[in-house]
Design a protein around this motif. Structure first.
Motif, short mmCIF file in Angstrom:
data_model
loop_
_atom_site.label_atom_id
_atom_site.label_comp_id
_atom_site.label_asym_id
_atom_site.label_seq_id
_atom_site.Cartn_x
_atom_site.Cartn_y
_atom_site.Cartn_z
N UNK A 1 0.83 -1.20 0.00
CA UNK A 1 0.00 0.00 0.00
C UNK A 1 0.86 1.24 0.00
N UNK A 2 0.52 2.18 -0.87
CA UNK A 2 1.18 3.49 -0.88
C UNK A 2 0.24 4.60 -0.41
N UNK A 3 -1.00 4.26 -0.14
CA UNK A 3 -2.01 5.28 0.13
C UNK A 3 -2.71 5.68 -1.14
N UNK A 4 -1.97 5.71 -2.25
CA UNK A 4 -2.53 6.02 -3.56
C UNK A 4 -3.18 4.80 -4.18
N UNK B 1 1.18 14.76 -1.48
CA UNK B 1 -0.10 15.13 -0.90
C UNK B 1 -1.02 13.96 -0.63
N UNK B 2 -0.58 12.72 -0.90
CA UNK B 2 -1.40 11.52 -0.67
C UNK B 2 -0.98 10.90 0.65
N UNK B 3 -1.91 10.74 1.55
CA UNK B 3 -1.62 10.14 2.85
C UNK B 3 -1.63 8.62 2.76
N UNK B 4 -0.80 8.00 3.59
CA UNK B 4 -0.83 6.55 3.70
C UNK B 4 -2.11 6.09 4.37
N UNK B 5 -2.48 4.83 4.13
CA UNK B 5 -3.71 4.28 4.71
C UNK B 5 -3.43 2.85 5.13
N UNK B 6 -2.78 2.70 6.28
CA UNK B 6 -2.45 1.36 6.77
C UNK B 6 -3.71 0.58 7.13
N UNK B 7 -4.71 1.28 7.62
CA UNK B 7 -5.95 0.59 7.99
C UNK B 7 -6.58 -0.11 6.80
N UNK B 8 -6.59 0.56 5.65
CA UNK B 8 -7.16 -0.06 4.44
C UNK B 8 -6.33 -1.26 4.00
N UNK B 9 -5.01 -1.18 4.16
CA UNK B 9 -4.16 -2.30 3.79
C UNK B 9 -4.41 -3.50 4.68
#
Length: 334
Positions: free
Chosen positions: A146-149, A179-187
């Motif tokens: 995951x990159x957030x993007x 400007x793209x935030x990471x999203x560990x929860x989605x991963x």
């Protein structure tokens, strides 16, 4: 950012992958260097195969039960038969391949490093180490990157060709746009659904964002053994005394100017310590041991010490899967 020559590896540092932009032949050379480092330092740390997960035909001894017509007499348990005066056979626990899933956080905060390497390089190195420790013997490994993007899913398969292709794909994952935030929860949620066969789940991240992933990870812990791998840089923990500095946050896209006063440095260090404690406590509540890696340390020595300590503490090895949850788990965190 690290000033180290791209593709080169300093003492105790993984090779540089240029934040996902490295290409052949430098990419193949860097991956080969990483593989040799992992094999040279980790071979011999672990021995043996993992336990089976479910009852059934296999080689691991299980419980004894009374003999029934049609049972294989070669499985007679003579000690129990003599003790009870009734014929008993020994059941076995099925051998079954271990399935390992990596959740690799490659958000913009990992495209950063002020010591021996970038945190992204350390994340790739951690993925290679876990892959080496859990592969072989028909075991399967997959990854969620995951990159957030975007989130990339690499199906779990076995074999050296798959392992090399998976590590190459992780190492060449493009970094997220500014400007793209990471999203560990989605991963983590991507690992939770669809439901996957029991095995080992490893989360590799700097865990710098909000701790909104705990609920999903706790749900996973009911089915899988867990391991958290935290990758950090010294500047994640403290600010140097530099006077006036301009800092850019790639995940928010904001740029701000600061004066690194003693009070600011103290507040930053205190907030960093509090966040690290919260991350550690959240992982503990998920029954996930935590392996800490830093860009200013010999990462492979830290891996060896972690594995050796857990092997000594639990009398098992990292590539032991859960035997049977009803009979006691032999995995990483028990």
């Amino acid at each position: 950012m690290s000033s180290r020559t791209p593709g080169a590896a300093g003492a105790g540092s993984p090779p540089s992958f240029r934040s996902g932009s490295l290409r052949d032949p430098e990419l193949s050379a860097a991956l080969r260097t990483l593989e040799l480092t992992v094999r040279r330092r980790l071979d011999g740390v672990l021995h043996g195969d993992h336990f089976g997960l479910i009852p059934g035909p296999g080689s691991e001894p299980g419980d004894a039960r009374e003999y029934q017509p049609g049972d294989d007499v070669r499985r007679m348990d003579w000690s129990v038969t003599a003790r009870t005066t009734h014929p008993h056979v020994r059941q076995t626990v099925a051998d079954r391949e271990l399935e390992t899933w990596l959740v690799v956080d490659l958000s913009s905060s990992l495209d950063f490093g002020t010591a021996g390497c970038e945190k992204r390089d350390l994340a790739v190195a951690a993925a290679a180490a876990v892959t080496h420790l859990t592969s072989g013997g028909g075991n399967r490994i997959g990854a969620i990157v995951s990159t957030g993007h975007q989130i990339t899913r690499i199906p779990a398969r076995g074999g050296r060709t798959h392992v090399q292709a998976m590590l190459r794909q992780i190492a060449t994952t493009p970094h997220a746009p500014d400007g793209v935030r990471g999203d560990l929860q989605a991963a983590v949620e991507s690992l939770r659904r669809p439901q996957r066969r029991r095995g080992l789940a490893v989360v590799i991240s700097d865990f710098l964002g909000p701790i909104d992933w705990e609920r999903s990870l706790r749900a996973i812990s009911g089915r899988h053994d867990l391991l958290g791998v935290e990758v950090l840089d010294p500047r994640d923990l403290e600010l140097p005394d530099l006077g006036d500095v301009v800092l850019h946050d790639p995940e928010s896209g904001r740029t701000r100017e600061f004066t690194t006063t003693p009070q600011l440095r103290a507040d930053f260090a205190r907030a960093a310590d509090e966040h690290r404690l919260q991350v550690s406590q959240a992982l503990r509540r998920c029954s996930a041991p935590l392996l800490k890696l830093r860009t200013d340390r010999d990462w492979i020595s830290d891996v060896v010490r972690f594995v050796s300590a857990r092997k000594h503490s639990f009398g098992t090895t990292m590539n032991h899967g859960p035997r049977n949850r009803g009979a006691g788990n032999q995995g990483l965190h028990r």
